[in-house]
Design a protein around this motif. Structure first.
Motif, PDB file in Angstrom:
ATOM      1  N   ASN A   1      -0.055   3.102 -12.261  1.00  0.00           N
ATOM      2  CA  ASN A   1      -0.956   3.836 -11.270  1.00  0.00           C
ATOM      3  C   ASN A   1      -0.577   3.732  -9.913  1.00  0.00           C
ATOM      4  N   ARG A   2       0.709   3.456  -9.778  1.00  0.00           N
ATOM      5  CA  ARG A   2       1.114   3.433  -8.313  1.00  0.00           C
ATOM      6  C   ARG A   2       0.905   4.416  -7.389  1.00  0.00           C
ATOM      7  N   GLU A   3       0.774   5.950  -8.075  1.00  0.00           N
ATOM      8  CA  GLU A   3       0.366   6.828  -7.364  1.00  0.00           C
ATOM      9  C   GLU A   3      -1.114   6.985  -6.604  1.00  0.00           C
ATOM     10  N   ARG A   4      -1.703   6.036  -7.208  1.00  0.00           N
ATOM     11  CA  ARG A   4      -3.314   5.923  -6.797  1.00  0.00           C
ATOM     12  C   ARG A   4      -3.526   5.000  -5.423  1.00  0.00           C
ATOM     13  N   PHE A   5      -2.492   4.775  -4.748  1.00  0.00           N
ATOM     14  CA  PHE A   5      -2.621   3.846  -3.705  1.00  0.00           C
ATOM     15  C   PHE A   5      -3.362   4.455  -2.650  1.00  0.00           C
TER      16      PHE A   5
ATOM     17  N   ASN B   1       0.733  -1.271  -0.051  1.00  0.00           N
ATOM     18  CA  ASN B   1       0.025   0.105  -0.005  1.00  0.00           C
ATOM     19  C   ASN B   1       0.854   1.207   0.095  1.00  0.00           C
ATOM     20  N   CYS B   2       1.547   1.414  -1.186  1.00  0.00           N
ATOM     21  CA  CYS B   2       2.579   2.741  -1.254  1.00  0.00           C
ATOM     22  C   CYS B   2       2.965   2.930  -2.706  1.00  0.00           C
ATOM     23  N   VAL B   3       3.570   3.785  -2.906  1.00  0.00           N
ATOM     24  CA  VAL B   3       4.167   3.963  -4.447  1.00  0.00           C
ATOM     25  C   VAL B   3       5.113   2.898  -4.871  1.00  0.00           C
ATOM     26  N   SER B   4       6.320   2.986  -4.148  1.00  0.00           N
ATOM     27  CA  SER B   4       7.377   2.147  -4.470  1.00  0.00           C
ATOM     28  C   SER B   4       7.678   1.073  -3.610  1.00  0.00           C
TER      29      SER B   4
ATOM     30  N   ILE C   1     -10.078  -1.801  -5.735  1.00  0.00           N
ATOM     31  CA  ILE C   1     -11.307  -2.196  -6.075  1.00  0.00           C
ATOM     32  C   ILE C   1     -10.955  -2.722  -7.659  1.00  0.00           C
ATOM     33  N   GLU C   2     -10.435  -1.660  -8.413  1.00  0.00           N
ATOM     34  CA  GLU C   2     -10.128  -2.161  -9.924  1.00  0.00           C
ATOM     35  C   GLU C   2      -9.099  -3.310  -9.954  1.00  0.00           C
ATOM     36  N   LEU C   3      -8.161  -3.229  -8.959  1.00  0.00           N
ATOM     37  CA  LEU C   3      -7.062  -4.196  -8.682  1.00  0.00           C
ATOM     38  C   LEU C   3      -7.719  -5.512  -8.455  1.00  0.00           C
TER      39      LEU C   3
END
Ligand SMILES: Cc1cc2nc3c(=O)[nH]c(=O)nc-3n(C[C@H](O)[C@H](O)[C@H](O)COP(=O)(O)O)c2cc1C
Length: 466
Positions: free
Chosen positions: A31-35, A15-18, A42-44
């Protein structure tokens, strides 16, 4: 002929960017910045369930990586596991839009006492109808220790000793505190639950004192599916007693094989069967329709991969970028820097340049493959049959393209070869999916000893005198 081993297929998330593939959050459309957005999860979850994944595995840390260059600055610049959010909290959103996807949630036994965690996991097991697993970690970051009131890292083997008692408390709550038929829901008689079938646990140990009873009623799995990752002696003994799915990293195939052998032996030592433990390796898979397409993807990942990010993640106590590349490692690192990189051995004869090259590649871990769907499937089959793993946690380079590519290109080939389920069984808990032997811990697992209140003190006085 023996039935072919089926792959356990999980996505490795955080649950993070990197998380691990540092620098790659910059890839186009990543999409990482959307965490922070619930829609991301939900999409994942829908994507993974439609694609046939068994679970999403959520890593976690409760501190920053602040050893490299003496501060957290590199990590902060890189988005390296900071900012990060709690992994457990995103699970209900994903569970609400899926029916079968499992959830592996990382949580540490070192800092927060067991009673509240037992309750949170039971709640999640209820809400998901038995789809949660717990990745048991003891936490390795010094900053995490300082966040929870310690002056520095709690010593390694001591962390496992605490974890062992932690699990004991949890089994008492999950397995022993409530009988299956405790809930009567008798409207006429106005009796919701039967006090004779619910008991306190009166745990009084070296690290924890917990009276109970457990507050949630028994969830489908009671004890969620138990994961851990280890190679040390203390961690292997712990896994042999407790863990059902061991998550392995490590540098080589041989390392993974040795881990499998050691943990199976420890399981037998703990009164379990060798095959009561399954093994899931990090899966670094870069797939393309042709070999050259896959290699081009990999070259792009290598180009954007951040060496600084990987060095900070490895918690290097020295900075190789400060030396000329031809310098021998043996000339710059001291005896006490031998712990360089958490999952890396250091050869003093290697040059700094060679050492850094190992940090500049996007393909990571013992199981890394780049190629066509057939080549990837061949390599997965070889790891299942020859190395002895049972599954992979797919490393993400791009969210969601890593999962999408795998689903579109590799899943059909694995299905065709009988290595992946073609559909979910209608009503399966996560444990049943992995072992095919029901929802609950097997009788020979240590945690089962508390069922029906056996091995629990009769009252408070007995707990404190015993
Ligand atoms: C593939 C893999 C993933 C891991 N994920 C996490 C994690 O999310 N959080 C964490 O605190 N530790 C994580 N760890 C570290 C392990 O929990 C453990 O500290 C490490 O394997 C060393 O264990 P040992 O000292 O018993 O050998 C991970 C380790 C591996 C190999």
């Amino acid at each position: 002929m023996a039935e072919k081993k089926r792959l356990i297929l999980n996505l490795f998330e955080m649950n993070c960017v990197s998380h691990i593939t540092h620098g790659l959050w910059r890839l186009p459309d990543n999409n990482r910045e959307r965490f922070n957005d619930i829609e991301y999860w939900i999409e994942l979850a829908k994507l993974l369930e439609d694609g046939g994944f068994d679970a999403v595995f959520l890593a976690d840390v409760v501190g920053t990586y602040d050893v490299f260059r003496g501060s957290a600055d590199t990590s902060i610049r890189e988005g390296l596991q900071i900012p990060n959010n709690d992994p457990a909290v995103v699970v209900p959103a994903m569970a609400a839009v899926t029916k079968h996807l499992g959830f592996g949630i990382t949580f540490s036994t070192t800092y927060e006492p067991p009673f509240a965690w037992a309750r949170r996991l039971s709640t999640l097991d209820h809400l998901t109808k038995g789809r949660v697993g717990w990745n048991i970690v003891t936490s390795y970051l010094p900053n995490a220790a300082r966040n929870f009131g310690h002056s520095g890292e709690v010593e390694h083997d001591h962390r496992y000793e605490i974890a062992d008692e932690y699990l004991d408390v949890l089994y008492k709550l999950w397995e022993g505190s409530w009988d299956d038929d405790a809930i009567l829901a008798d409207r006429e008689g106005n009796v919701f639950a039967d006090p004779a079938k619910i008991r306190a646990i009166f745990h009084h140990g070296k690290h924890f004192t917990v009276e109970g009873p457990h507050l949630p009623s028994p969830s489908r799995q009671r004890t969620p599916l138990l994961f851990s990752a280890t190679a040390s002696a203390a961690g292997t003994a712990f896994a042999g007693k407790h863990t059902e799915v061991v998550f392995t990293g490590g540098p080589t195939k041989e390392f993974v094989q040795k881990t499998i052998e050691n943990v199976r032996a420890a399981a037998v030592e703990a009164g379990r069967a060798a095959h009561d433990v399954r093994f899931v390796a990090i899966g670094s898979v870069i797939v393309g329709r042709t070999q050259s397409e896959a290699e081009a993807k990999r070259a792009e990942f290598d180009r954007l991969s951040s060496v600084d990010g990987q060095l900070a993640h490895a918690a290097l106590p020295w900075d190789p970028t400060a030396y000329p590349p031809e310098t021998k490692l043996g000339d710059v690192i001291g005896e006490d820097d031998g712990g360089i990189g958490r999952w890396r051995d250091v050869d003093g004869e290697q040059t700094v340049g060679e050492f850094l090259a190992g940090f500049s590649q996007a393909g990571r871990g013992p199981f890394a493959t780049t190629g066509t769907p057939e080549k990837v499937a061949d390599d997965i089959e070889s790891w299942l049959d020859d190395v002895g793993i049972d599954g992979i946690n797919l490393l993400q380079y791009h969210s969601y393209d890593t999962a999408k590519d795998f689903i579109e290109l590799v899943v059909p080939v694995l299905r065709e070869r009988g290595r992946l389920r073609t559909h979910y069984d209608e009503s399966e808990s996560l444990r049943d999916r992995v072992f095919g032997a029901g929802d609950r811990l097997p009788d020979r697992h240590y945690g089962a000893r508390y069922r029906g209140g056996t091995h629990l003190p009769a009252d408070r006085a007995a707990a404190f005198s015993g």
